[in-house]
Write a protein that holds these residues in place. Structure first.
Motif, short mmCIF file in Angstrom:
data_model
loop_
_atom_site.label_atom_id
_atom_site.label_comp_id
_atom_site.label_asym_id
_atom_site.label_seq_id
_atom_site.Cartn_x
_atom_site.Cartn_y
_atom_site.Cartn_z
N GLN A 75 42.73 45.51 19.98
CA GLN A 75 43.52 45.07 21.21
C GLN A 75 45.08 45.56 21.12
O GLN A 75 45.49 46.07 22.17
CB GLN A 75 43.41 43.54 21.30
N LYS A 76 45.62 45.50 19.94
CA LYS A 76 46.94 45.98 19.94
C LYS A 76 47.16 47.10 20.28
O LYS A 76 48.12 47.93 21.00
CB LYS A 76 47.43 45.71 18.51
N ALA A 77 46.08 48.30 19.61
CA ALA A 77 46.18 49.61 20.17
C ALA A 77 45.96 49.60 21.70
O ALA A 77 46.78 50.82 22.13
CB ALA A 77 45.26 50.12 19.33
N ARG A 78 45.32 49.24 22.07
CA ARG A 78 45.01 49.38 23.56
C ARG A 78 46.31 48.88 24.43
O ARG A 78 46.54 49.58 25.47
CB ARG A 78 43.71 48.50 23.95
N GLU A 79 46.87 47.76 24.10
CA GLU A 79 48.09 47.32 24.74
C GLU A 79 49.17 48.23 24.47
O GLU A 79 49.91 48.61 25.62
CB GLU A 79 48.36 45.93 24.07
N ASP A 80 49.45 48.95 23.42
CA ASP A 80 50.35 49.74 23.21
C ASP A 80 50.13 51.19 24.07
O ASP A 80 51.13 51.62 24.57
CB ASP A 80 50.48 50.23 21.66
N LEU A 81 48.81 51.52 24.18
CA LEU A 81 48.56 52.64 25.23
C LEU A 81 48.99 52.35 26.50
O LEU A 81 49.57 53.10 27.32
CB LEU A 81 47.30 52.87 24.90
N GLY A 82 48.65 50.94 26.96
CA GLY A 82 48.78 50.28 28.29
C GLY A 82 50.37 50.51 28.56
O GLY A 82 50.84 51.16 29.56
N ARG A 83 51.11 50.13 27.44
CA ARG A 83 52.56 50.15 27.76
C ARG A 83 53.25 51.52 27.81
O ARG A 83 53.89 52.03 28.68
CB ARG A 83 53.43 49.71 26.47
N ARG A 84 52.62 52.56 27.25
CA ARG A 84 52.86 53.82 27.22
C ARG A 84 52.60 54.56 28.71
O ARG A 84 53.21 55.24 29.25
CB ARG A 84 52.13 54.74 26.28
N LEU A 85 51.35 54.10 29.34
CA LEU A 85 50.93 54.32 30.68
C LEU A 85 51.97 54.00 31.66
O LEU A 85 52.40 54.76 32.70
CB LEU A 85 49.48 54.06 31.07
N ARG A 86 52.31 52.75 31.55
CA ARG A 86 53.40 52.17 32.38
C ARG A 86 54.79 53.06 32.48
O ARG A 86 55.40 53.20 33.54
CB ARG A 86 53.58 50.85 32.07
N GLU A 87 55.30 53.46 31.03
CA GLU A 87 56.51 54.15 30.84
C GLU A 87 56.15 55.56 31.56
O GLU A 87 57.07 55.60 32.19
CB GLU A 87 56.40 54.31 29.49
N LEU A 88 55.21 56.09 31.50
CA LEU A 88 54.80 57.39 32.32
C LEU A 88 54.94 57.26 33.65
O LEU A 88 55.51 58.13 34.20
CB LEU A 88 53.50 58.10 31.72
N ARG A 89 54.42 55.91 34.04
CA ARG A 89 54.44 55.88 35.39
C ARG A 89 55.72 55.73 36.14
O ARG A 89 56.36 56.03 37.13
CB ARG A 89 53.63 54.56 36.14
N VAL A 90 56.74 54.77 35.43
CA VAL A 90 57.95 54.56 35.75
C VAL A 90 58.97 55.49 35.72
O VAL A 90 59.86 55.75 36.36
CB VAL A 90 58.55 53.35 34.92
N GLU A 91 58.88 56.45 34.53
CA GLU A 91 59.65 57.59 34.36
C GLU A 91 59.35 58.90 34.87
O GLU A 91 59.64 59.73 34.24
CB GLU A 91 60.13 57.54 32.91
N SER A 92 58.52 58.73 35.80
CA SER A 92 57.76 60.11 36.37
C SER A 92 58.81 60.99 36.92
O SER A 92 59.96 60.42 37.44
CB SER A 92 56.88 59.81 37.28
N PRO A 93 58.78 62.32 36.64
CA PRO A 93 59.60 63.34 36.93
C PRO A 93 59.67 63.23 38.61
O PRO A 93 60.86 63.60 39.12
CB PRO A 93 59.33 64.65 36.71
N HIS A 94 58.82 62.73 39.36
CA HIS A 94 58.98 62.57 40.75
C HIS A 94 59.46 61.33 41.14
O HIS A 94 59.78 61.22 42.57
CB HIS A 94 57.44 62.40 41.10
N GLY A 95 60.18 60.75 40.17
CA GLY A 95 60.64 59.27 40.65
C GLY A 95 60.01 58.13 40.27
O GLY A 95 58.71 58.30 40.00
N ARG A 96 60.57 56.96 40.18
CA ARG A 96 59.59 55.87 39.79
C ARG A 96 58.67 55.68 40.66
O ARG A 96 58.68 55.69 41.72
CB ARG A 96 60.66 54.38 39.77
N LEU A 97 57.20 55.60 39.97
CA LEU A 97 56.12 55.44 41.06
C LEU A 97 55.61 53.94 40.95
O LEU A 97 55.85 53.35 39.85
CB LEU A 97 54.85 56.38 40.57
N THR A 98 55.25 53.29 42.00
CA THR A 98 54.64 52.00 42.29
C THR A 98 53.32 52.24 41.99
O THR A 98 52.73 53.08 41.94
CB THR A 98 54.88 51.60 43.49
#
Length: 282
Positions: free
Chosen positions: A6-29
């Protein structure tokens, strides 16, 4: 589900959120990303909060939609790293063997078919109380865990009620070496083998024995259980591995079928058990 997984899955989720927020296209909702991918908003939320395991295709789509194609390999590597749900014995046995047995009872109760390979001892579904007691005491000494053998034995014996319920099937293969392993005093082993002789022919138990002299297509490696083709549990010295992806389950099913080709049943299985019984010096 294990804490490690579960911890590994949560860590991956945080990474996915980071990629969405820091997208080169701008912050994506999350709403925008869901629309771009043709997903529901709830799926985005579950993935980012570690409540759902992404597929390889999900990760590729996420990397592409956020404009960061190059991170796919990283994401894929993270996913592969926690495909095995690792349940360490050290952590599981902090309160003794009884809680572990209760978890197994729940798994068995929820299953209609158990497909099992056992290579090192008589399988727990067919153990008698004295034999089980010696097994629990040995592992408690190895792991330096609380000594609760009597509670663990009672819990394991309760699990065996499953064998007498309509619609249940145990497909069990055991290596002949499992019959001969002297993990208990000879008198206890003899009584255990007598019980096995009586199990052959039960309508809920399909017991096959792989004799020493049988030709094998694979080495008789680690024991494992398949629960209704939805979960495989593999036992090792340091941990149990809980594996639930379809490809891995199919692999273990093929391994079981390989051993099944070398197994004997019915009267022939009784002969092998009797041979082991006669070798016990009491």
């Amino acid at each position: 589900m294990s804490t490690d997984y579960q911890k590994a899955r949560e860590d991956l989720g945080r990474r996915l959120r980071e990629l969405r927020v820091e997208s080169p296209h701008g912050r994506l909702t999350g709403t925008y990303l869901a629309e771009q991918l043709g997903w529901t908003q709830s799926k985005i939320s579950k993935l980012e909060n570690g409540r759902q395991t992404p597929t390889v295709e999900d990760l590729r789509a996420w990397a592409d939609a956020t404009g960061q194609h190059e991170v796919f390999q990283e994401l894929h590597g993270r996913l592969k790293g926690f495909e095995s749900h690792i349940r360490s014995w050290r952590r599981q046995l902090t309160a003794g063997h009884r809680p572990v047995q209760e978890t197994w009872n729940t798994l068995v109760d929820d299953s209609s078919t158990l497909t099992v390979w056992e290579n090192n001892a008589v399988n727990g579904m067919l153990q008698n109380a004295d034999y089980a007691r010696h097994v629990f005491e040995s592992y408690a000494a190895l792991q330096n865990s609380p000594r609760d053998a009597e509670d663990a034995v009672r819990t394991r014996m309760k699990r065996q009620e499953w064998l007498y319920r309509p619609g249940k099937r145990l497909h069990l293969l055991m290596w002949e070496g499992a019959l001969r392993a002297q993990v208990c005093p000879p008198a206890v082993l003899a009584a255990q083998l007598d019980r096995l002789l009586g199990v052959v022919g039960m309508d809920t138990v399909h017991l096959g024995i792989v004799p020493y002299e049988a030709a094998l297509t694979l080495p008789p490696a680690n024991p494992f259980w398949i629960f209704d083709e939805r979960l495989v549990i593999v036992e090792d010295w340091h941990a149990e591995l809980w594996l639930d992806d379809r490809v891995t389950i199919a692999l273990y099913s093929r391994v079981w079928e390989n051993f099944n080709q070398s197994a004997v049943y019915g009267i022939d299985a009784q002969r092998v058990i009797s041979r082991a019984r006669q070798a016990v010096s009491i």
